[in-house]
Design a protein around this motif. Structure first.
Motif, short mmCIF file in Angstrom:
data_model
loop_
_atom_site.label_atom_id
_atom_site.label_comp_id
_atom_site.label_asym_id
_atom_site.label_seq_id
_atom_site.Cartn_x
_atom_site.Cartn_y
_atom_site.Cartn_z
N ASP A 184 -1.76 -5.84 -0.91
CA ASP A 184 -3.12 -5.81 -1.43
C ASP A 184 -3.85 -7.15 -1.43
O ASP A 184 -5.07 -7.21 -1.34
CB ASP A 184 -3.16 -5.19 -2.83
N ARG A 211 -3.30 -9.79 0.76
CA ARG A 211 -3.19 -10.53 2.01
C ARG A 211 -4.18 -9.99 3.04
O ARG A 211 -4.39 -8.77 3.14
CB ARG A 211 -1.76 -10.44 2.57
N PRO A 212 -4.75 -10.87 3.87
CA PRO A 212 -5.74 -10.45 4.87
C PRO A 212 -5.06 -9.91 6.13
O PRO A 212 -5.30 -10.39 7.25
CB PRO A 212 -6.50 -11.76 5.14
N TRP A 213 -4.24 -8.90 5.95
CA TRP A 213 -3.40 -8.38 7.03
C TRP A 213 -3.47 -6.86 7.02
O TRP A 213 -3.08 -6.23 6.04
CB TRP A 213 -1.96 -8.87 6.80
N VAL A 214 -4.05 -6.30 8.07
CA VAL A 214 -4.10 -4.84 8.21
C VAL A 214 -3.02 -4.40 9.18
O VAL A 214 -2.68 -5.10 10.14
CB VAL A 214 -5.48 -4.36 8.68
N VAL A 258 -9.98 -1.98 4.37
CA VAL A 258 -10.91 -2.95 4.93
C VAL A 258 -11.74 -2.18 5.96
O VAL A 258 -11.24 -1.83 7.04
CB VAL A 258 -10.19 -4.13 5.60
N PHE A 300 -7.30 -1.80 -0.88
CA PHE A 300 -6.51 -1.78 0.34
C PHE A 300 -7.34 -1.55 1.61
O PHE A 300 -6.98 -2.09 2.67
CB PHE A 300 -5.44 -0.69 0.26
N ARG A 350 -4.85 -2.83 4.29
CA ARG A 350 -3.91 -3.92 4.05
C ARG A 350 -2.52 -3.35 3.79
O ARG A 350 -2.36 -2.36 3.08
CB ARG A 350 -4.34 -4.72 2.82
N CYS A 351 -1.54 -4.01 4.35
CA CYS A 351 -0.16 -3.67 4.01
C CYS A 351 0.16 -4.13 2.60
O CYS A 351 0.83 -3.43 1.85
CB CYS A 351 0.78 -4.32 5.03
N SER A 364 0.81 -1.22 0.00
CA SER A 364 0.00 0.00 0.00
C SER A 364 0.84 1.27 0.00
O SER A 364 0.41 2.30 -0.50
CB SER A 364 -0.94 0.00 1.21
#
Length: 345
Positions: free
Chosen positions: A250, A252-255, A241, A239, A247-248, A211
């Motif tokens: 684009d 991946r389910p990782w904020v 959510v 990006f 998201r770090c 991002s």
């Protein structure tokens, strides 16, 4: 009594101050501000964390951090990419990491008005920016780094790093003017880099799936106004959510808290302060009772990752709260970056 940064309904002034205290608690005796206790220190995140100390009124701690930068600057104006509890682990040079000292010093001067601090730090800033200028390519972009031992430079120019350098040079120009030592080379480089970021993005490495490559041209100040709003809108849904952060990466389910608050700073600079508030609010699930912030969350399984409370994540929350609330004299450090300079065009 001076009231510090706060965001109504999101963060009280006391909560922001507690985050400042959590950052100060991570500071090493040397003045270094590592990623987390016992973790690595890099010269960019170190400065960002020092900025948060300034915002929360911890002037002595902030100046200890800047004194660390002054003492550990190498003869060529650089700092190692990575230091671990005083031991150099990566001696190479990152041009963006070295440039960021100008942002921190200008910010601290805005917050405190301390001319003695400015006089003490000016040689450090000048030496750092003089080094960074050696990484400039003929097309106006800056090479990302180099080998400290051989002097060889790595030719790639990265969007995020160059966007950050754009802001750093602007702050360096302001510092030079304050010192009565204007630097025309810096002004020309600033204008050329801004033109490149706005009009010739193809000269940089292609945007990655991170991002930061998306929002940094706005955060760094090169792209603003309608162009900036359209740029942010293009990838917002990739990006952001809603209710969780951004998201770090684009896909991946990782904020992550830091990226979310940097995006808040970017959209605030575009005048979209309501969006900025919602972004900061969305990552309060990362807040620890001690006022610090966990780095991120894998939202598919609800697990924090990495399992660390990072100094720089907490710092971005403080800086975003200051920008949104317009609390300190340094609150416009991201919003007030100049796009163009007469001698640079």
């Amino acid at each position: 009594m001076t009231v510090g940064p706060a965001i109504a309904g999101v963060l009280s002034a006391q909560q922001v101050d507690a985050t400042g205290a959590a950052i100060a608690a991570m500071q090493e005796d040397s003045g270094a501000l590592p990623w987390f206790p016992g973790g690595q220190t890099d010269p960019w995140d170190h400065v960002e964390s020092a900025m948060a100390l300034s915002v929360t009124g911890r002037v002595a701690e902030a100046e200890a951090a800047y004194d660390w930068s002054r003492r550990h600057q190498r003869a060529d104006g650089s700092w190692p990419i990575r230091t671990l509890v005083g031991q150099v682990k990566d001696a190479n040079v990152d041009s963006n990491f070295c440039a960021y000292i100008a942002v921190g010093v200008w910010h601290h001067f805005l917050v405190t008005g301390d001319s003695a601090f400015l006089n003490r730090m000016w040689p450090t800033v000048w030496s750092a920016i003089d080094l960074v200028m050696r990484f400039r390519r003929p097309d106006g972009a800056f090479r990302w780094g180099g080998d400290h031992h051989t002097g060889a430079m790595f030719d790639q120019a990265q969007i995020t790093g160059n966007a950050s350098i754009f802001q750093a040079i602007d702050c360096a120009i302001r510092l030079a003017d304050e010192m009565g030592q204007p630097e025309d080379e810096w002004i020309r480089a600033h204008g050329a880099l801004g033109d490149a970021l706005r009009e010739r993005p193809e000269i940089f490495e292609p945007p990655s799936d991170h991002s930061m490559d998306w929002y940094y041209p706005i955060l760094g100040g090169a792209v603003r106004g309608r162009a900036g709003q359209e740029h942010i809108a293009e990838r917002w849904d990739e990006f952001v959510v809603e209710g969780m952060g951004i998201r770090c990466v684009d896909h991946r389910p990782w904020v992550t808290g830091a990226e979310t608050c940097e995006l808040a700073l970017a959209v605030d600079a575009l005048g979209d302060t309501d969006d900025a508030i919602r972004l900061v609010e969305s990552i309060q699930h990362l807040r620890d009772p001690d006022g610090s912030y966990w780095t991120g969350l894998v939202f598919e399984d609800g697990k924090r990752w990495p399992v660390e409370k990072s100094c720089w994540t907490s710092a971005t929350v403080v800086l975003a709260a200051d920008a949104i609330s317009r609390a300190t004299a340094g609150n416009g450090i991201f919003r007030d970056v100049r796009q163009t300079l007469a001698l640079g065009r």
